[in-house]
Write an enzyme that holds these catalytic residues in place. Structure first.
Site, short mmCIF file in Angstrom:
data_model
loop_
_atom_site.label_atom_id
_atom_site.label_comp_id
_atom_site.label_asym_id
_atom_site.label_seq_id
_atom_site.Cartn_x
_atom_site.Cartn_y
_atom_site.Cartn_z
N LYS A 140 0.84 -1.19 0.00
CA LYS A 140 0.00 0.00 0.00
C LYS A 140 0.88 1.25 0.00
CE LYS A 140 -3.97 -2.23 0.40
NZ LYS A 140 -3.45 -3.56 0.03
N ASP A 141 0.32 2.36 -0.45
CA ASP A 141 1.05 3.61 -0.54
C ASP A 141 1.68 3.98 0.80
OD1 ASP A 141 -1.43 3.66 -2.41
OD2 ASP A 141 -0.04 5.07 -3.32
#
Length: 343
Positions: free
Chosen positions: A80-81
Site C-alpha cells: 500500500k502507498d
C-alpha cells in the site's frame, strides 16, 4: 515516435486542470477490501492495521520484531502507498500462541484496529480490492466540468495503465531493468530483481495499451482478442468464443486484455497479435530479457472502471473523490484522466 509508456496518452483528452495530491497523509486514504470474513480461529493471527506514512514491508518487519518471530512468518495481501493513511490486513503465524493485544504491537505510524484469527495465512493478491478517499487541493477547474468528466470515467472506464510509481522516480526502475536485461547490471537481491522485472513487464503492457488508445481501439473488439475478467485472471481464448463477446464488453461483464510479456506463445491472434508483436519489436531488450529470465506470458485487462465513485467539493479549491478498484490497479490511473496532479 511511439508514446511514452511511463506517461501514456489519456483517453479523455487533456485533464481539466491541476491539483495537489498527498499534501498530507490524510489526503490519501486507502482501505483494503479483503473479500472474506476471517474464521475467528486457527493458527494464523490476523491484524487489521492502520498505518500512516509507513510502507507495508516496514510494518511487517515491525510486527515480526514485536512478536519475536521471523519476518517471513508475517504476510499481507499487497503493498500500500507509503505517503498516505492506509488500512490493511496482516497475518502472523502463531501456532499454539495467544493473540497479542493491540498495545503490544502499536508503534510509530502503526495502529492495530482489530485482532482476530484465521485458518490460513494471507497471500499476495488474496484480497478483492481497495477503497480510496482522495482529497485534491488547489484545484483550478470548475465544478460543472468535474461532474461531466467523472460521469465519463464511470460510463466508459479508463485505460488500465500501470501507475508511474511502478517505474520508480523519473523512470529509474525502467533504466535499471534495461541494464539488468542487457547484462550491464547484476542484481542478487530477489526483491529488487522482482521490482525491476515487474517494471519491464509493466512498461511493455503500457506501451501496447497506449498504442491502442492512439488508434482509438483500446475498448473496441478487434479480430483475435483474448478476453478476460476484471475480478480474476481467467481468460476466454480466441478458439473458445461464443459470439456475444462484443456485447458483453459493451456491458462491462467481459474485458479485453493485453500481454504481460514473458516466455511462451502470445494467446492473441490476427489484428491483436499484429499490434502486440509490432509494439514489442520496439523494445527488443525487454522482450529477450523477460524470456531469458523465465517469466511466463500472461494477460491483464485493458479497461479499469471504478466502482462506487462519488465526488464532492469541500470548498472552491478542494475536491474529495471516492471510489473502489480491483486489486493490482492504481488510483492515480483514474485520477490522471481527471486532473494533472502534483504530488
Amino acid at each position: 515516435m511511439p508514446p511514452n509508456p511511463i506517461d501514456p496518452p489519456r483517453q479523455l483528452g487533456a485533464p481539466l486542470g491541476s491539483a495537489r495530491l498527498k499534501s498530507v497523509p490524510d489526503d490519501f486514504i486507502v482501505e483494503e477490501i479483503l473479500g472474506f470474513t476471517p474464521s475467528g480461529e486457527g493458527e494464523h493471527c490476523l491484524l487489521w492495521i492502520e498505518k500512516t506514512d509507513r510502507n507495508s514491508n516496514d510494518v511487517a518487519a515491525h510486527l515480526a520484531s514485536a512478536l519475536g518471530i521471523r519476518k517471513r512468518l508475517v504476510s499481507h495481501c499487497g503493498l500500500k502507498d507509503k505517503s498516505a493513511v492506509t488500512r490493511q490486513w496482516f497475518s502472523a503465524h502463531l501456532p499454539g500462541q495467544a493473540s497479542p493485544t493491540s498495545e503490544q504491537l502499536d508503534g510509530d505510524g502503526i495502529r492495530v484496529l482489530r485482532v482476530t484469527r484465521n485458518l490460513r495465512k494471507l497471500h499476495r493478491g488474496s484480497h478483492d480490492g481497495n477503497r480510496f478517499t482522495i482529497r485534491l487541493r488547489q484545484c483550478d477547474f470548475a465544478n460543472e466540468a468535474t461532474s461531466q468528466r467523472c460521469q465519463e470515467i464511470l460510463g466508459r472506464g479508463v485505460p488500465n495503465y500501470f501507475g508511474s510509481q511502478r517505474f520508480g522516480d523519473e523512470g529509474g526502475n525502467v533504466e535499471q531493468a534495461l541494464r539488468l536485461m542487457s547484462g550491464q547490471l547484476e542484481v542478487r537481491d530477489r526483491l529488487v530483481r522482482g521490482i525491476l522485472i515487474s517494471a519491464a513487464r509493466s512498461f511493455l503492457f503500457n506501451a501496447i495499451v497506449a498504442d491502442r488508445v492512439i488508434m482509438g481501439v483500446w475498448d473496441k473488439v478487434l479480430p483475435g482478442e483474448v478476453f478476460g475478467f476484471a475480478a480474476n485472471r481467467s481468460l476466454v481464448l480466441p478458439d473458445n468464443l461464443h459470439g456475444d463477446e462484443a456485447e458483453r464488453v459493451e456491458l462491462g461483464t467481459l474485458e479485453l486484455t493485453a500481454s504481460l510479456w514473458g516466455d511462451g506463445e502470445l494467446a492473441s491472434r490476427d489484428e491483436v497479435l499484429e499490434i502486440e508483436e509490432r509494439v514489442s519489436r520496439q523494445y527488443p531488450e525487454f522482450v529477450r530479457g523477460l524470456v531469458r529470465m523465465g517469466v511466463r506470458q500472461e494477460r491483464r485487462v485493458i479497461r479499469l472502471t471504478p466502482r462506487a465513485m462519488s465526488w464532492e467539493w469541500e470548498c472552491d479549491s478542494v475536491l474529495v473523490v471516492r471510489f473502489e478498484l480491483p486489486k493490482g490497479t492504481y488510483a492515480t490511473t483514474v485520477l490522471r484522466e481527471l486532473v494533472d496532479f502534483i504530488e
